[in-house]
Design a protein around this motif. Structure first.
Motif, PDB file in Angstrom:
ATOM      1  N   VAL A 119       0.124   2.520  11.460  1.00 38.78           N
ATOM      2  CA  VAL A 119       1.451   3.051  11.127  1.00 38.78           C
ATOM      3  C   VAL A 119       2.011   2.385   9.873  1.00 38.78           C
ATOM      4  O   VAL A 119       2.533   3.061   8.974  1.00 38.78           O
ATOM      5  CB  VAL A 119       2.422   2.873  12.312  1.00 38.78           C
ATOM      6  CG1 VAL A 119       3.826   3.343  11.932  1.00 38.78           C
ATOM      7  CG2 VAL A 119       1.942   3.661  13.521  1.00 38.78           C
ATOM      8  N   VAL A 120       1.899   1.062   9.783  1.00 38.67           N
ATOM      9  CA  VAL A 120       2.486   0.373   8.633  1.00 38.67           C
ATOM     10  C   VAL A 120       1.685   0.655   7.363  1.00 38.67           C
ATOM     11  O   VAL A 120       2.265   0.811   6.284  1.00 38.67           O
ATOM     12  CB  VAL A 120       2.624  -1.141   8.895  1.00 38.67           C
ATOM     13  CG1 VAL A 120       1.298  -1.891   8.750  1.00 38.67           C
ATOM     14  CG2 VAL A 120       3.664  -1.751   7.958  1.00 38.67           C
ATOM     15  N   ASN A 121       0.372   0.779   7.476  1.00 41.88           N
ATOM     16  CA  ASN A 121      -0.427   1.103   6.295  1.00 41.88           C
ATOM     17  C   ASN A 121      -0.146   2.527   5.810  1.00 41.88           C
ATOM     18  O   ASN A 121      -0.187   2.806   4.611  1.00 41.88           O
ATOM     19  CB  ASN A 121      -1.915   0.912   6.581  1.00 41.88           C
ATOM     20  CG  ASN A 121      -2.331  -0.554   6.540  1.00 41.88           C
ATOM     21  OD1 ASN A 121      -1.674  -1.376   5.900  1.00 41.88           O
ATOM     22  ND2 ASN A 121      -3.408  -0.892   7.225  1.00 41.88           N
ATOM     23  N   GLU A 122       0.159   3.443   6.748  1.00 41.62           N
ATOM     24  CA  GLU A 122       0.566   4.796   6.363  1.00 41.62           C
ATOM     25  C   GLU A 122       1.880   4.764   5.582  1.00 41.62           C
ATOM     26  O   GLU A 122       2.063   5.497   4.606  1.00 41.62           O
ATOM     27  CB  GLU A 122       0.711   5.679   7.608  1.00 41.62           C
ATOM     28  CG  GLU A 122      -0.611   6.097   8.224  1.00 41.62           C
ATOM     29  CD  GLU A 122      -0.429   6.841   9.538  1.00 41.62           C
ATOM     30  OE1 GLU A 122       0.715   6.894  10.075  1.00 41.62           O
ATOM     31  OE2 GLU A 122      -1.433   7.381  10.056  1.00 41.62           O
ATOM     32  N   LYS A 179       2.399   6.011   1.760  1.00 39.07           N
ATOM     33  CA  LYS A 179       3.401   7.033   1.450  1.00 39.07           C
ATOM     34  C   LYS A 179       4.347   6.560   0.345  1.00 39.07           C
ATOM     35  O   LYS A 179       4.749   7.329  -0.523  1.00 39.07           O
ATOM     36  CB  LYS A 179       4.184   7.373   2.706  1.00 39.07           C
ATOM     37  CG  LYS A 179       5.276   8.412   2.498  1.00 39.07           C
ATOM     38  CD  LYS A 179       6.018   8.666   3.803  1.00 39.07           C
ATOM     39  CE  LYS A 179       7.149   9.667   3.588  1.00 39.07           C
ATOM     40  NZ  LYS A 179       7.908   9.904   4.840  1.00 39.07           N
ATOM     41  N   ASN A 180       4.689   5.281   0.381  1.00 40.01           N
ATOM     42  CA  ASN A 180       5.642   4.712  -0.577  1.00 40.01           C
ATOM     43  C   ASN A 180       4.969   4.180  -1.839  1.00 40.01           C
ATOM     44  O   ASN A 180       5.625   3.540  -2.668  1.00 40.01           O
ATOM     45  CB  ASN A 180       6.448   3.603   0.084  1.00 40.01           C
ATOM     46  CG  ASN A 180       7.411   4.142   1.112  1.00 40.01           C
ATOM     47  OD1 ASN A 180       7.787   5.308   1.080  1.00 40.01           O
ATOM     48  ND2 ASN A 180       7.822   3.292   2.043  1.00 40.01           N
ATOM     49  N   LYS A 181       3.651   4.424  -1.963  1.00 37.90           N
ATOM     50  CA  LYS A 181       2.870   3.994  -3.133  1.00 37.90           C
ATOM     51  C   LYS A 181       2.904   2.479  -3.331  1.00 37.90           C
ATOM     52  O   LYS A 181       2.877   1.988  -4.462  1.00 37.90           O
ATOM     53  CB  LYS A 181       3.345   4.729  -4.395  1.00 37.90           C
ATOM     54  CG  LYS A 181       3.121   6.240  -4.331  1.00 37.90           C
ATOM     55  CD  LYS A 181       3.567   6.944  -5.592  1.00 37.90           C
ATOM     56  CE  LYS A 181       3.140   8.398  -5.603  1.00 37.90           C
ATOM     57  NZ  LYS A 181       3.609   9.181  -4.438  1.00 37.90           N
ATOM     58  N   MET A 182       2.984   1.752  -2.201  1.00 37.77           N
ATOM     59  CA  MET A 182       2.897   0.284  -2.236  1.00 37.77           C
ATOM     60  C   MET A 182       1.420  -0.077  -2.100  1.00 37.77           C
ATOM     61  O   MET A 182       0.948  -0.499  -1.039  1.00 37.77           O
ATOM     62  CB  MET A 182       3.755  -0.307  -1.120  1.00 37.77           C
ATOM     63  CG  MET A 182       5.240   0.003  -1.283  1.00 37.77           C
ATOM     64  SD  MET A 182       6.224  -0.384   0.177  1.00 37.77           S
ATOM     65  CE  MET A 182       6.082  -2.192   0.238  1.00 37.77           C
ATOM     66  N   LYS A 183       0.699   0.110  -3.192  1.00 35.87           N
ATOM     67  CA  LYS A 183      -0.766   0.083  -3.161  1.00 35.87           C
ATOM     68  C   LYS A 183      -1.358  -1.300  -2.890  1.00 35.87           C
ATOM     69  O   LYS A 183      -2.530  -1.407  -2.529  1.00 35.87           O
ATOM     70  CB  LYS A 183      -1.326   0.643  -4.462  1.00 35.87           C
ATOM     71  CG  LYS A 183      -0.885  -0.084  -5.719  1.00 35.87           C
ATOM     72  CD  LYS A 183      -1.427   0.598  -6.977  1.00 35.87           C
ATOM     73  CE  LYS A 183      -0.938  -0.089  -8.238  1.00 35.87           C
ATOM     74  NZ  LYS A 183      -1.321  -1.496  -8.340  1.00 35.87           N
ATOM     75  N   ASN A 206      12.364  -2.398  -2.115  1.00 39.10           N
ATOM     76  CA  ASN A 206      13.805  -2.635  -2.148  1.00 39.10           C
ATOM     77  C   ASN A 206      14.555  -1.438  -2.736  1.00 39.10           C
ATOM     78  O   ASN A 206      15.605  -1.024  -2.218  1.00 39.10           O
ATOM     79  CB  ASN A 206      14.105  -3.901  -2.958  1.00 39.10           C
ATOM     80  CG  ASN A 206      15.479  -4.436  -2.701  1.00 39.10           C
ATOM     81  OD1 ASN A 206      15.856  -4.730  -1.562  1.00 39.10           O
ATOM     82  ND2 ASN A 206      16.270  -4.577  -3.748  1.00 39.10           N
ATOM     83  N   ASP A 207      14.007  -0.875  -3.814  1.00 36.51           N
ATOM     84  CA  ASP A 207      14.630   0.313  -4.422  1.00 36.51           C
ATOM     85  C   ASP A 207      14.639   1.496  -3.462  1.00 36.51           C
ATOM     86  O   ASP A 207      15.629   2.193  -3.312  1.00 36.51           O
ATOM     87  CB  ASP A 207      13.878   0.719  -5.712  1.00 36.51           C
ATOM     88  CG  ASP A 207      14.234  -0.176  -6.880  1.00 36.51           C
ATOM     89  OD1 ASP A 207      15.256  -0.871  -6.809  1.00 36.51           O
ATOM     90  OD2 ASP A 207      13.470  -0.185  -7.864  1.00 36.51           O
ATOM     91  N   LEU A 208      13.500   1.713  -2.787  1.00 34.29           N
ATOM     92  CA  LEU A 208      13.393   2.836  -1.855  1.00 34.29           C
ATOM     93  C   LEU A 208      14.313   2.649  -0.655  1.00 34.29           C
ATOM     94  O   LEU A 208      14.932   3.603  -0.179  1.00 34.29           O
ATOM     95  CB  LEU A 208      11.938   2.960  -1.369  1.00 34.29           C
ATOM     96  CG  LEU A 208      10.922   3.423  -2.404  1.00 34.29           C
ATOM     97  CD1 LEU A 208       9.504   3.235  -1.875  1.00 34.29           C
ATOM     98  CD2 LEU A 208      11.150   4.880  -2.783  1.00 34.29           C
ATOM     99  N   LEU A 209      14.417   1.421  -0.172  1.00 31.02           N
ATOM    100  CA  LEU A 209      15.233   1.125   1.002  1.00 31.02           C
ATOM    101  C   LEU A 209      16.708   1.386   0.742  1.00 31.02           C
ATOM    102  O   LEU A 209      17.407   1.945   1.580  1.00 31.02           O
ATOM    103  CB  LEU A 209      15.013  -0.324   1.426  1.00 31.02           C
ATOM    104  CG  LEU A 209      15.723  -0.789   2.707  1.00 31.02           C
ATOM    105  CD1 LEU A 209      15.217  -0.016   3.912  1.00 31.02           C
ATOM    106  CD2 LEU A 209      15.498  -2.288   2.913  1.00 31.02           C
ATOM    107  N   HIS A 210      17.168   0.995  -0.432  1.00 32.35           N
ATOM    108  CA  HIS A 210      18.596   1.064  -0.712  1.00 32.35           C
ATOM    109  C   HIS A 210      19.024   2.335  -1.431  1.00 32.35           C
ATOM    110  O   HIS A 210      20.196   2.585  -1.582  1.00 32.35           O
ATOM    111  CB  HIS A 210      19.037  -0.171  -1.502  1.00 32.35           C
ATOM    112  CG  HIS A 210      18.936  -1.423  -0.704  1.00 32.35           C
ATOM    113  ND1 HIS A 210      19.811  -1.730   0.320  1.00 32.35           N
ATOM    114  CD2 HIS A 210      18.048  -2.438  -0.733  1.00 32.35           C
ATOM    115  CE1 HIS A 210      19.484  -2.878   0.861  1.00 32.35           C
ATOM    116  NE2 HIS A 210      18.407  -3.329   0.247  1.00 32.35           N
TER     117      HIS A 210
END
Length: 222
Positions: free
Chosen positions: A153-156, A160-164, A218-222
């Motif tokens: 789940v966390v790797n998905e 998805k968020n491009k945190m490669k 951080n950008d995506l979260l906020h």
């Protein structure tokens, strides 16, 4: 000129040696723009290999906010209700507190859980007590409601968020992680190799990321 002054001020903070030399990566952003980025020290002390900003570190308790987001995404889907006792999601829990501690209590550290085999330290919801135990249980709830491993789940989410360069540590990728370094009062140090966070504790304190990925997060979260 103002930017140069900013960098100089950050440099002076990080280069202080009153405690111990700083070894790590720093990335500061504001409104999506990088204001400061620099790697200090080594990824390998013996070989004196310089750190790179792309080097992945265990992010310890920063893992909790990622687990919290995974929970809240399941809330959005209707699979979790925040004020529901966790017994609904983890029916195998035998302690009486499983019927009173809610998912929200775990998220905000008001569960009072201090040991999985003992009563809560205070009436549920009346005090704040920070502990990894809350997020270990949240990791188990994620697995229960998604029918997937937390690792999957966390790797998905990272993909998805491009945190490669972010991942759940395991035997196949642990060599990519920068080794930790323990400092002792007599000024000696010891290198910490491999994964030292137990697997069940990773949702609370063991995920791996880079400063670049965390800035993106951080950008995506906020």
């Amino acid at each position: 000129q103002a930017k140069d002054n900013y960098s100089t001020r950050i440099d002076s903070l990080i280069q202080t040696t009153s405690v111990r030399p700083f070894n790590g990566n720093v990335l500061i952003t504001q409104n999506g723009k990088t204001k400061y980025s620099k790697a200090y020290g080594y990824s390998d002390y013996a070989k004196k290999t310089p750190l790179k900003l792309s080097d992945p570190f265990v992010i310890l308790s920063n893992s909790k906010q990622i687990t919290a987001v995974l929970i809240l995404q399941e809330v959005e889907k209707g699979k979790i209700v925040l004020n529901t006792p966790i017994k609904k999601y983890l029916p195998n829990l035998k302690q009486p507190w499983a019927s009173t501690v809610t998912v929200e209590n775990l998220l905000n550290h008001t569960s009072g859980i201090v040991d999985f085999e003992k009563p809560t330290a205070f009436p549920v919801g009346t005090q704040f007590k920070y502990t990894d135990l809350n997020y270990i249980l949240l990791g188990q709830i994620i697995e229960r409601v998604t029918n997937k491993t937390y690792e999957t789940v966390v790797n998905e989410l990272f993909k998805k968020n491009k945190m490669k360069d972010s991942f759940f540590p395991n035997a196949s990728n642990q060599k990519e992680i920068i080794n930790g370094r323990q400092y002792f009062k007599d000024n000696t140090t010891k290198e910490i190799h491999g994964i030292v966070i137990p697997k069940e504790r990773i949702p609370a304190s063991g995920l791996v990321s880079t400063v670049t990925d965390l800035a993106l997060w951080n950008d995506l979260l906020h």
